[in-house]
Design a protein around this motif. Structure first.
Motif, short mmCIF file in Angstrom:
data_model
loop_
_atom_site.label_atom_id
_atom_site.label_comp_id
_atom_site.label_asym_id
_atom_site.label_seq_id
_atom_site.Cartn_x
_atom_site.Cartn_y
_atom_site.Cartn_z
N ILE A 239 0.96 -1.16 -0.05
CA ILE A 239 -0.07 -0.08 -0.18
C ILE A 239 1.12 1.33 0.06
O ILE A 239 2.04 1.14 0.48
CB ILE A 239 -0.98 -0.09 1.22
N GLU A 240 0.12 2.39 -0.36
CA GLU A 240 0.98 3.52 -0.56
C GLU A 240 0.22 4.57 -0.08
O GLU A 240 -1.05 4.74 -0.29
CB GLU A 240 1.45 4.14 -2.07
N TYR A 241 0.81 5.49 0.88
CA TYR A 241 0.06 6.51 1.67
C TYR A 241 0.52 7.93 1.29
O TYR A 241 1.94 8.09 0.96
CB TYR A 241 0.41 6.47 3.19
N SER A 242 -0.36 8.90 0.93
CA SER A 242 0.08 10.10 0.85
C SER A 242 0.47 10.89 2.01
O SER A 242 -0.17 10.79 3.08
CB SER A 242 -1.21 10.99 0.21
N LEU A 243 1.53 11.45 2.13
CA LEU A 243 2.13 12.07 3.35
C LEU A 243 1.47 13.27 3.60
O LEU A 243 1.17 14.22 2.86
CB LEU A 243 3.69 12.19 3.42
N PRO A 244 1.16 13.56 5.11
CA PRO A 244 0.57 15.07 5.22
C PRO A 244 1.53 15.98 4.99
O PRO A 244 2.86 15.83 4.97
CB PRO A 244 0.49 14.92 6.78
N GLU A 245 1.00 17.31 5.00
CA GLU A 245 1.78 18.27 4.23
C GLU A 245 3.06 18.41 5.50
O GLU A 245 4.22 18.86 4.79
CB GLU A 245 0.94 19.51 4.28
N TYR A 246 2.95 18.49 6.48
CA TYR A 246 3.98 18.72 7.68
C TYR A 246 4.98 17.94 7.44
O TYR A 246 6.28 18.09 7.29
CB TYR A 246 3.26 18.63 9.18
N THR A 247 4.63 16.44 7.22
CA THR A 247 5.80 15.51 6.96
C THR A 247 6.44 15.77 5.75
O THR A 247 7.86 15.45 5.61
CB THR A 247 5.09 14.00 6.92
N ARG A 248 5.77 16.33 4.64
CA ARG A 248 6.36 16.60 3.45
C ARG A 248 7.52 17.77 3.25
O ARG A 248 8.51 17.46 3.01
CB ARG A 248 5.27 16.89 2.23
N GLN A 249 7.00 18.69 4.24
CA GLN A 249 7.86 19.71 4.25
C GLN A 249 9.10 19.37 5.11
O GLN A 249 10.11 19.87 4.88
CB GLN A 249 7.11 20.88 5.36
N GLU A 250 9.21 18.40 6.26
CA GLU A 250 10.06 17.91 6.93
C GLU A 250 11.02 16.85 6.29
O GLU A 250 11.90 16.55 6.93
CB GLU A 250 9.54 17.72 8.36
N ASN A 251 10.62 16.46 5.11
CA ASN A 251 11.39 15.37 4.58
C ASN A 251 11.61 15.92 3.15
O ASN A 251 11.62 15.09 2.21
CB ASN A 251 10.64 14.34 4.51
N TYR A 252 11.97 17.18 2.90
CA TYR A 252 12.30 17.68 1.46
C TYR A 252 11.84 17.42 0.19
O TYR A 252 12.28 16.76 -0.70
CB TYR A 252 14.06 17.43 1.60
N GLY A 253 10.41 17.30 0.18
CA GLY A 253 9.65 16.99 -0.78
C GLY A 253 9.22 15.68 -1.17
O GLY A 253 8.36 15.34 -1.88
N LEU A 254 9.38 14.66 -0.15
CA LEU A 254 8.92 13.33 -0.10
C LEU A 254 7.47 13.29 -0.24
O LEU A 254 7.01 14.34 0.74
CB LEU A 254 9.44 12.38 0.64
N THR A 255 6.64 12.68 -1.11
CA THR A 255 5.35 13.11 -1.18
C THR A 255 4.34 11.69 -0.62
O THR A 255 3.36 12.03 -0.43
CB THR A 255 4.64 13.37 -2.41
N SER A 256 4.92 10.59 -0.40
CA SER A 256 4.31 9.35 -0.11
C SER A 256 5.25 8.56 0.48
O SER A 256 6.35 8.52 0.29
CB SER A 256 3.66 8.92 -1.49
N SER A 257 4.89 7.45 1.05
CA SER A 257 5.49 6.45 1.62
C SER A 257 4.77 4.79 1.45
O SER A 257 3.60 5.06 1.30
CB SER A 257 5.55 6.76 3.39
N ILE A 258 5.56 4.16 1.28
CA ILE A 258 4.98 2.90 0.90
C ILE A 258 5.35 1.66 1.98
O ILE A 258 6.58 1.67 2.33
CB ILE A 258 5.46 2.36 -0.62
N VAL A 259 4.37 0.43 2.10
CA VAL A 259 4.82 -0.69 2.70
C VAL A 259 5.03 -1.68 1.89
O VAL A 259 4.07 -1.90 0.89
CB VAL A 259 3.49 -0.91 3.54
N TRP A 260 6.06 -2.29 1.87
CA TRP A 260 6.36 -3.39 1.13
C TRP A 260 6.44 -4.63 1.77
O TRP A 260 6.87 -4.75 2.88
CB TRP A 260 7.82 -3.08 0.51
N SER A 261 5.95 -5.80 1.00
CA SER A 261 5.91 -7.01 1.71
C SER A 261 7.38 -7.70 0.83
O SER A 261 7.70 -7.70 -0.11
CB SER A 261 4.85 -8.01 1.20
#
Length: 269
Positions: A239-261
């Motif tokens: 699954i892929e999640y869109s990151l909240p704006e605060y987290t995006r700002q604090e991670n230099y433009g990363l917009t999403s995070s993924i769970v991998w099996s």
């Protein structure tokens, strides 16, 4: 230097130092629930360290993927957001940042409690302990959090208190390359920031899967060191999640995070 600049050092440079520590602290004998050196329920914290952490972090549950979980983190309202990094007395506080991979894992576990319910879970490189907390909240039968920083272990106990949970066992030794533990599930987020460390993780996780049929879930927002590693060929996107704006700002433009099996072949590469 403001903590934002400090955080950039953590993201881009000082993680190399942490990776060296992970590589140098060899795992000892077989790790299991009763034989590892860890904190557990009822373990008291050093009053001075507790006071320092409480004074220099903020309790927050906003700006992240898991508002159900309250955590002590470094935020713009904290003194060390502005202070020079060298004034922080306990080493680089990687645990005080809620990294995107950990957020994705925690969100996935909270939304899908069957993944951990009644199972034994190892949270590797636990940091603030959010994913371990999510596993407890979702009904895991046993949870062990692992981080090589003893201050992270203390912070996890404080975070358990914030969420009205009894502290789970916490081991502060490097267990990578140790004898494979018998876990139902291993979760790890944001751990692939160094090629040599990634290689060690790759082979140790393979061993756990081969010997114990352990399930492995990895959280990562798509860092180059992760996507370019050979492990990427043996991952299946959950699954892929869109990151909240605060987290995006604090991670230099990363917009999403993924769970991998992680589903490697039977052979050890």
């Amino acid at each position: 230097m403001a903590f934002r600049g400090w955080k950039r050092l953590l993201l881009l440079g000082r993680q190399n130092t942490l990776a060296k520590v992970w590589r140098s602290r060899r795992g000892g004998p077989s790790l299991c629930w009763k034989r590892c050196c860890h904190w557990s329920t009822g373990k008291s914290l050093d009053p001075e360290v507790r006071a320092f952490l409480e004074e220099n972090t903020e309790v927050t549950n906003s700006g992240h993927l898991t508002p159900e979980i309250r955590l002590r983190l470094l935020t713009p309202r904290c003194r060390f957001w502005r202070e020079k990094p060298d004034l922080w007395p306990y080493g680089d506080p990687f645990w005080a940042i809620y990294w995107p991979g950990g957020q994705a894992l925690s969100r996935y576990i909270l939304d899908n409690p069957h993944v951990v319910k009644g199972r034994s879970v190892l949270d590797l490189g636990s940091g603030c302990g959010a994913t371990a907390i999510a596993a407890v909240m979702s009904g895991a039968s046993q949870v062990l959090a692992n981080d090589i920083d003893p201050i992270a272990g203390m912070a996890m106990i404080l975070n358990c208190e914030l969420n009205h949970l009894n502290p789970f066992p916490i081991t502060i030794k490097n267990i990578i390359n140790s004898e494979a533990g018998n876990w139902d599930l291993i979760v790890l987020g944001d751990m692939f920031y160094d090629e040599q460390l990634a290689d060690g993780l790759h082979h140790w996780l393979q061993k756990c899967i081969r010997i114990h049929q352990t399930e492995v879930l990895i959280g990562d927002p798509g860092r180059h060191q992760f996507l370019s590693h050979s492990i990427r060929r043996q991952l299946h996107k959950v699954i892929e999640y869109s990151l909240p704006e605060y987290t995006r700002q604090e991670n230099y433009g990363l917009t999403s995070s993924i769970v991998w099996s992680y589903q490697p072949s039977n052979s050890l590469d």
